[in-house]
Design an enzyme around this catalytic site. Structure first.
Site, PDB file in Angstrom:
ATOM      1  N   GLU A   1       9.575  -3.852  10.251  1.00 42.09           N
ATOM      2  CA  GLU A   1       9.988  -2.576   9.647  1.00 42.09           C
ATOM      3  C   GLU A   1      10.520  -1.608  10.703  1.00 42.09           C
ATOM      4  OE1 GLU A   1       7.133  -0.940   6.947  1.00 42.09           O
ATOM      5  OE2 GLU A   1       8.166   0.985   6.776  1.00 42.09           O
TER       6      GLU A   1
ATOM      7  N   GLU B   1      -1.147  -5.316   8.903  1.00 44.43           N
ATOM      8  CA  GLU B   1      -0.301  -4.609   9.875  1.00 44.43           C
ATOM      9  C   GLU B   1      -0.917  -4.647  11.270  1.00 44.43           C
ATOM     10  OE1 GLU B   1       0.459  -0.610   8.595  1.00 44.43           O
ATOM     11  OE2 GLU B   1       1.186  -1.249   6.621  1.00 44.43           O
TER      12      GLU B   1
ATOM     13  N   LYS C   1      -0.947  -9.414   3.291  1.00 47.26           N
ATOM     14  CA  LYS C   1      -0.163  -8.870   4.410  1.00 47.26           C
ATOM     15  C   LYS C   1      -1.043  -7.888   5.178  1.00 47.26           C
ATOM     16  CE  LYS C   1       3.449  -5.894   3.815  1.00 47.26           C
ATOM     17  NZ  LYS C   1       2.960  -4.704   4.547  1.00 47.26           N
TER      18      LYS C   1
ATOM     19  N   ASP D   1       0.847  -1.206   0.000  1.00 46.22           N
ATOM     20  CA  ASP D   1       0.000   0.000   0.000  1.00 46.22           C
ATOM     21  C   ASP D   1       0.881   1.255   0.000  1.00 46.22           C
ATOM     22  OD1 ASP D   1       0.872  -0.171   2.604  1.00 46.22           O
ATOM     23  OD2 ASP D   1      -1.113  -0.118   3.521  1.00 46.22           O
ATOM     24  N   SER D   2       2.203   1.047  -0.001  1.00 42.02           N
ATOM     25  CA  SER D   2       3.122   2.164  -0.248  1.00 42.02           C
ATOM     26  C   SER D   2       2.816   2.827  -1.590  1.00 42.02           C
ATOM     27  CB  SER D   2       4.572   1.669  -0.229  1.00 42.02           C
ATOM     28  OG  SER D   2       4.732   0.551  -1.090  1.00 42.02           O
TER      29      SER D   2
ATOM     30  N   ASP E   1      -0.956  -6.212  -0.052  1.00 38.80           N
ATOM     31  CA  ASP E   1      -1.334  -5.571   1.213  1.00 38.80           C
ATOM     32  C   ASP E   1      -2.837  -5.437   1.357  1.00 38.80           C
ATOM     33  OD1 ASP E   1       0.822  -5.038   2.850  1.00 38.80           O
ATOM     34  OD2 ASP E   1       1.303  -3.125   1.895  1.00 38.80           O
TER      35      ASP E   1
HETATM   36  O1  KIV Z   1       3.573  -1.064   1.590  1.00 42.19           O
HETATM   37  C1  KIV Z   1       4.736  -1.476   1.495  1.00 42.19           C
HETATM   38  O2  KIV Z   1       5.429  -1.280   0.506  1.00 42.19           O
HETATM   39  C2  KIV Z   1       5.271  -2.243   2.620  1.00 42.19           C
HETATM   40  C3  KIV Z   1       6.748  -2.438   2.662  1.00 42.19           C
HETATM   41  C4  KIV Z   1       7.375  -1.205   3.166  1.00 42.19           C
HETATM   42  C5  KIV Z   1       7.128  -3.623   3.455  1.00 42.19           C
HETATM   43  O3  KIV Z   1       4.553  -2.633   3.489  1.00 42.19           O
END
Ligand code: KIV
Length: 264
Positions: free
Chosen positions: A181, A114, A112, A45-46, A84
């Site tokens: 992280e 968080e 993934k 989600d970056s 994500d």
């Molecule tokens: O969203 C993302 O790119 C991430 C990485 C920083 C691990 O979660």
């Protein structure tokens, strides 16, 4: 070509063979990364920051992640693809099932999410329903407003102990991977040695089983907010493909991230 699976990652951990992974958001880069030897990719989600220009990951939607997951899957059909679950798409287990289903249908092999032990029920329920889960601890960017900025986590004894406990509970709940992280290297080492599942670090020193970088950081196009742990491999190599190769080599040899790119 064979598909990369979580079994490979577990085997690499057992063999103490370090591996490099990268974020990817489109088919062209995904293909290039796969050709150079990146077998594990994350549609992070970056993308809210790198592609969409927001100052956090919070505005990203499940449709955004599903769209980019389809793109990356077309470019890298054999990679192990993590996607994500974006902010507020897994606030309850039921919501997590629907969100995860979207991403798995789009081509993800694993989702993934968080957060710590509050997610154990969600992790075990997703796993029971055939969705492999990667947990994410330390600096979890979706919590930026709780943290008051993008800050290194686990620096004091209490928060470090909590992080280790969360990692153990998430593994017990069924998480098959952990992204760690922005934590001190000593803490990352403790977590990596304690867990049986592979640990992928970003800003966590060279002690984790694998590394991940946001591709824009690795290629030096993040701009003024480049994090301390990010190395511009393109500047060093002078060529896109060589830069990716250089990143993989340095991770495999354990020379990246050196202390200069780590927190102590
Ligand atoms: O969203 C993302 O790119 C991430 C990485 C920083 C691990 O979660």
């Amino acid at each position: 070509m064979k598909n990369t699976t979580t079994a490979h990652l577990r085997q690499w951990k057992q063999e103490q063979r370090k591996f490099a992974t990268m974020t990817a958001y489109d088919a062209s880069f995904a293909r290039l990364f796969a050709e150079q030897g990146i077998n594990v990719m994350l549609v992070g989600d970056s993308l809210g920051m790198t592609l969409q220009g927001f100052d956090s990951t919070l505005p990203v939607t499940i449709d955004d992640i599903a769209y980019h997951t389809r793109c990356v899957r077309r470019g890298a059909p054999h990679c192990l693809l993590l996607s994500d679950l974006p902010f507020m798409s897994y606030a309850t287990p039921e919501q997590a099932y629907m969100s995860a289903a979207e991403l798995m249908r789009a081509g993800a092999n694993m989702v993934k999410l968080e957060g710590g032990s509050w997610l154990c029920e969600t992790v075990s329920s997703l796993t029971e329903r055939a969705v492999p889960v990667c947990a994410h601890l330390g600096l979890t960017p979706q919590s930026v407003n709780i943290f008051g900025g993008y800050k290194v986590q686990g620096r004091d004894r209490v928060s470090a102990e909590k992080l280790v406990e969360d990692a153990i509970l998430l593994e017990r709940a069924g998480a098959q991977l952990l992204v760690l992280e922005c934590v001190p290297t000593t803490l990352a080492e403790q977590v990596t040695q304690t867990l049986n599942i592979p640990v992928i670090g970003i800003g966590a020193g060279n002690v984790t089983d694998g590394q991940i970088l946001v591709m824009h950081d690795a290629l030096g196009i993040t701009g003024e907010h480049t994090p301390k742990f990010a190395k511009n491999f393109l500047a060093q190599a002078g060529d896109l493909r060589l830069a990716v190769r250089q990143y993989i080599d340095e991770v495999e040899q354990g020379s990246y991230p050196s202390e200069e790119y780590s927190f102590n």
